[in-house]
Design a protein around this motif. Structure first.
Motif, PDB file in Angstrom:
ATOM      1  N   VAL A  96       0.854  -1.189   0.000  1.00 33.30           N
ATOM      2  CA  VAL A  96       0.000   0.000   0.000  1.00 33.30           C
ATOM      3  C   VAL A  96       0.890   1.240   0.000  1.00 33.30           C
ATOM      4  CG1 VAL A  96      -1.769   1.281   1.256  1.00 33.30           C
ATOM      5  CG2 VAL A  96      -1.826  -1.215   1.229  1.00 33.30           C
ATOM      6  N   ALA A  97       0.494   2.242  -0.786  1.00 32.31           N
ATOM      7  CA  ALA A  97       1.228   3.514  -0.862  1.00 32.31           C
ATOM      8  C   ALA A  97       0.436   4.616  -0.159  1.00 32.31           C
ATOM      9  CB  ALA A  97       1.486   3.887  -2.318  1.00 32.31           C
ATOM     10  N   TYR A  98       1.170   5.527   0.498  1.00 36.76           N
ATOM     11  CA  TYR A  98       0.559   6.657   1.196  1.00 36.76           C
ATOM     12  C   TYR A  98       1.381   7.927   0.937  1.00 36.76           C
ATOM     13  CZ  TYR A  98      -1.849   3.270   4.316  1.00 36.76           C
ATOM     14  OH  TYR A  98      -2.609   2.257   4.834  1.00 36.76           O
ATOM     15  N   ALA A  99       0.756   9.063   1.202  1.00 42.39           N
ATOM     16  CA  ALA A  99       1.515  10.297   1.391  1.00 42.39           C
ATOM     17  C   ALA A  99       2.037  10.257   2.816  1.00 42.39           C
ATOM     18  CB  ALA A  99       0.614  11.507   1.167  1.00 42.39           C
ATOM     19  N   ALA A 100       3.342  10.466   3.000  1.00 46.39           N
ATOM     20  CA  ALA A 100       3.934  10.255   4.318  1.00 46.39           C
ATOM     21  C   ALA A 100       4.874  11.398   4.687  1.00 46.39           C
ATOM     22  CB  ALA A 100       4.689   8.933   4.340  1.00 46.39           C
ATOM     23  N   SER A 101       5.173  11.486   5.986  1.00 48.34           N
ATOM     24  CA  SER A 101       6.131  12.465   6.489  1.00 48.34           C
ATOM     25  C   SER A 101       6.792  11.895   7.730  1.00 48.34           C
ATOM     26  CB  SER A 101       5.442  13.795   6.813  1.00 48.34           C
ATOM     27  OG  SER A 101       4.452  13.583   7.813  1.00 48.34           O
ATOM     28  N   ILE A 102       7.951  12.406   8.064  1.00 50.19           N
ATOM     29  CA  ILE A 102       8.679  11.931   9.242  1.00 50.19           C
ATOM     30  C   ILE A 102       8.335  12.811  10.432  1.00 50.19           C
ATOM     31  CG2 ILE A 102      10.959  11.573  10.261  1.00 50.19           C
ATOM     32  CD1 ILE A 102      12.007  10.982   7.473  1.00 50.19           C
ATOM     33  N   ASP A 103       7.871  12.171  11.510  1.00 52.57           N
ATOM     34  CA  ASP A 103       7.535  12.879  12.751  1.00 52.57           C
ATOM     35  C   ASP A 103       8.619  12.554  13.768  1.00 52.57           C
ATOM     36  OD1 ASP A 103       6.533  13.972  15.026  1.00 52.57           O
ATOM     37  OD2 ASP A 103       4.531  13.127  14.833  1.00 52.57           O
ATOM     38  N   ASN A 104       9.344  13.553  14.186  1.00 51.62           N
ATOM     39  CA  ASN A 104      10.468  13.334  15.108  1.00 51.62           C
ATOM     40  C   ASN A 104      10.129  13.739  16.539  1.00 51.62           C
ATOM     41  OD1 ASN A 104      13.001  12.295  15.385  1.00 51.62           O
ATOM     42  ND2 ASN A 104      14.079  14.184  14.889  1.00 51.62           N
ATOM     43  N   SER A 105       8.832  13.931  16.816  1.00 48.97           N
ATOM     44  CA  SER A 105       8.440  14.367  18.151  1.00 48.97           C
ATOM     45  C   SER A 105       8.555  13.216  19.148  1.00 48.97           C
ATOM     46  CB  SER A 105       7.000  14.881  18.140  1.00 48.97           C
ATOM     47  OG  SER A 105       6.101  13.821  17.897  1.00 48.97           O
ATOM     48  N   LYS A 106       8.605  13.559  20.414  1.00 51.29           N
ATOM     49  CA  LYS A 106       8.748  12.541  21.450  1.00 51.29           C
ATOM     50  C   LYS A 106       7.464  11.752  21.663  1.00 51.29           C
ATOM     51  CE  LYS A 106       9.794  11.930  26.352  1.00 51.29           C
ATOM     52  NZ  LYS A 106      10.566  10.704  26.109  1.00 51.29           N
ATOM     53  N   THR A 107       6.326  12.408  21.493  1.00 48.29           N
ATOM     54  CA  THR A 107       5.054  11.755  21.799  1.00 48.29           C
ATOM     55  C   THR A 107       4.667  10.705  20.768  1.00 48.29           C
ATOM     56  OG1 THR A 107       3.944  13.594  20.693  1.00 48.29           O
ATOM     57  CG2 THR A 107       4.139  13.704  23.089  1.00 48.29           C
ATOM     58  N   SER A 108       4.897  10.978  19.511  1.00 42.99           N
ATOM     59  CA  SER A 108       4.497  10.019  18.480  1.00 42.99           C
ATOM     60  C   SER A 108       5.514   9.998  17.336  1.00 42.99           C
ATOM     61  CB  SER A 108       3.109  10.363  17.941  1.00 42.99           C
ATOM     62  OG  SER A 108       3.107  11.697  17.447  1.00 42.99           O
TER      63      SER A 108
END
Length: 348
Positions: A96-108
């Motif tokens: 499956v393909a998605y639009a994605a981004s990298i989340d570098n936050s501590k919570t998630s």
């Protein structure tokens, strides 16, 4: 002697008492015929009785002893594989393909996807990917043209039953994987960072940018206001922030947003929980990011090139299952004339 020959002899030789002889012969023939019929009828009756008895016995055996049936009991075999019937595990997975981004936050932390952009890849069907558009600027700088991959990163995930792990291999692009499980494990063991320091919302604001945040934190570090953390985590050790990696994280709180500065040991390249390269092994169901590094490099240097002429990338996806089987599929990623990413799934 045959009857026809005897009749001929009686007529030809004019035997005496021929009427009596003929009568006896006929009577004898009739008696033999009747006797033969009786024997045949008795034999038929016996055969019929025997056949009927056999069928009755066979029916009783089939009813009471299904395992002794002369006809294979397929339903019994299907429900009881121990009888010798082998049911092979069907191993397959979907991509499956998605639009994605990298989340570098501590919570998630991790690679985040937009569920509204979900697009399951189908075999031998070319489709425009839900995100990713390569674009070159018009102004050429000293190091070449500015090139962007707009519209968010392209995220890929593989899902299926009984999968142990997934391995992605790229020919011309770059793969990124944020291993959240490893990061949490390192944090539990105290290996993720040296310390985490709460900071004032007034002093540290994400909108300032990383360099400005680091400068403000360095000033706070040198002021003496953070000596409590120096003594606890750096007692007798190097306290020069230039010798460490500085991170910033924000996390939601009941009173609003809390901000933290984190101090890491310097590492060569990315931290171990953030993997990137041509080959990445991921947890089944987790998302990896793809970027067209090779194509972007060509656009940056070359003066004249059409987007559709940029080199395509082939990503090989290998799924290892719990019974040792390995199933492999490939994804061809190319560009159309507008720079949008076109994907095509092939199954080997």
């Amino acid at each position: 002697m045959k009857k026809s020959m005897l009749f001929k002899r009686v007529i030809d030789e004019n035997i005496a008492d021929k009427d009596l002889i003929l009568k006896n012969v006929l009577n004898s023939s009739t008696r033999n015929s009747i006797a033969n019929k009786r024997r045949t009828s008795r034999h038929v009756r016996l055969s019929f009785r025997f056949a009927t008895t056999f069928l009755i016995i066979a029916a009783v055996l089939l009813f009471n002893f299904p395992n002794m049936s002369l006809i294979p009991n397929t339903k019994y075999a299907e429900n009881n594989p121990d009888t010798g019937t082998t049911v092979k595990q069907k191993n397959d997975f979907m991509i499956v393909a998605y639009a994605a981004s990298i989340d570098n936050s501590k919570t998630s932390p991790g690679i985040k996807v937009d569920p509204n952009t979900k697009n399951e890849l189908k075999p031998n069907l070319k489709i425009q990917m839900p995100s990713g558009k390569i674009k070159r600027g018009n102004v050429k700088k000293s190091n070449g043209y500015e090139v962007n991959f707009e519209g968010g990163s392209l995220g890929l995930t593989s899902m299926g039953e009984n999968i142990v792990n997934i391995t992605y291999t790229s020919e011309n692009g770059m793969l990124h994987y944020f291993d959240v499980e490893l990061m949490k494990e390192m944090e539990t063991k105290g290996e993720l960072y040296i310390c985490q320091i709460p900071v004032s919302v007034d002093l540290i604001n994400p909108e300032m940018g990383y360099n400005s945040i680091k400068k403000a934190f360095s000033k706070l570090w040198a002021s003496g206001d953070l000596d409590e953390f120096k003594n606890k985590y750096f007692n007798g050790k190097d306290i020069n922030l230039d010798d460490y990696t500085i991170g910033f994280h924000g996390s939601p709180d009941t009173t609003g947003e809390r901000r933290y500065m984190q101090i890491y040991n310097k590492e060569n390249g990315r931290p171990p929980y953030f993997k990137e390269g041509l080959v990445v092994k991921a947890t089944p169901g987790k998302v990896i990011n793809w970027s067209p590094d090779n194509a972007m490099g060509i656009l940056q240097k070359d003066g004249n090139i059409l987007y559709e002429d940029l080199p395509a990338d082939t990503i090989t996806v290998s799924a290892e299952f719990n019974n040792g089987d390995i199933v492999t599929k490939t994804i061809k990623l190319s560009f159309n004339k507008d720079g949008n990413v076109i994907g095509e799934l092939n199954e080997k």
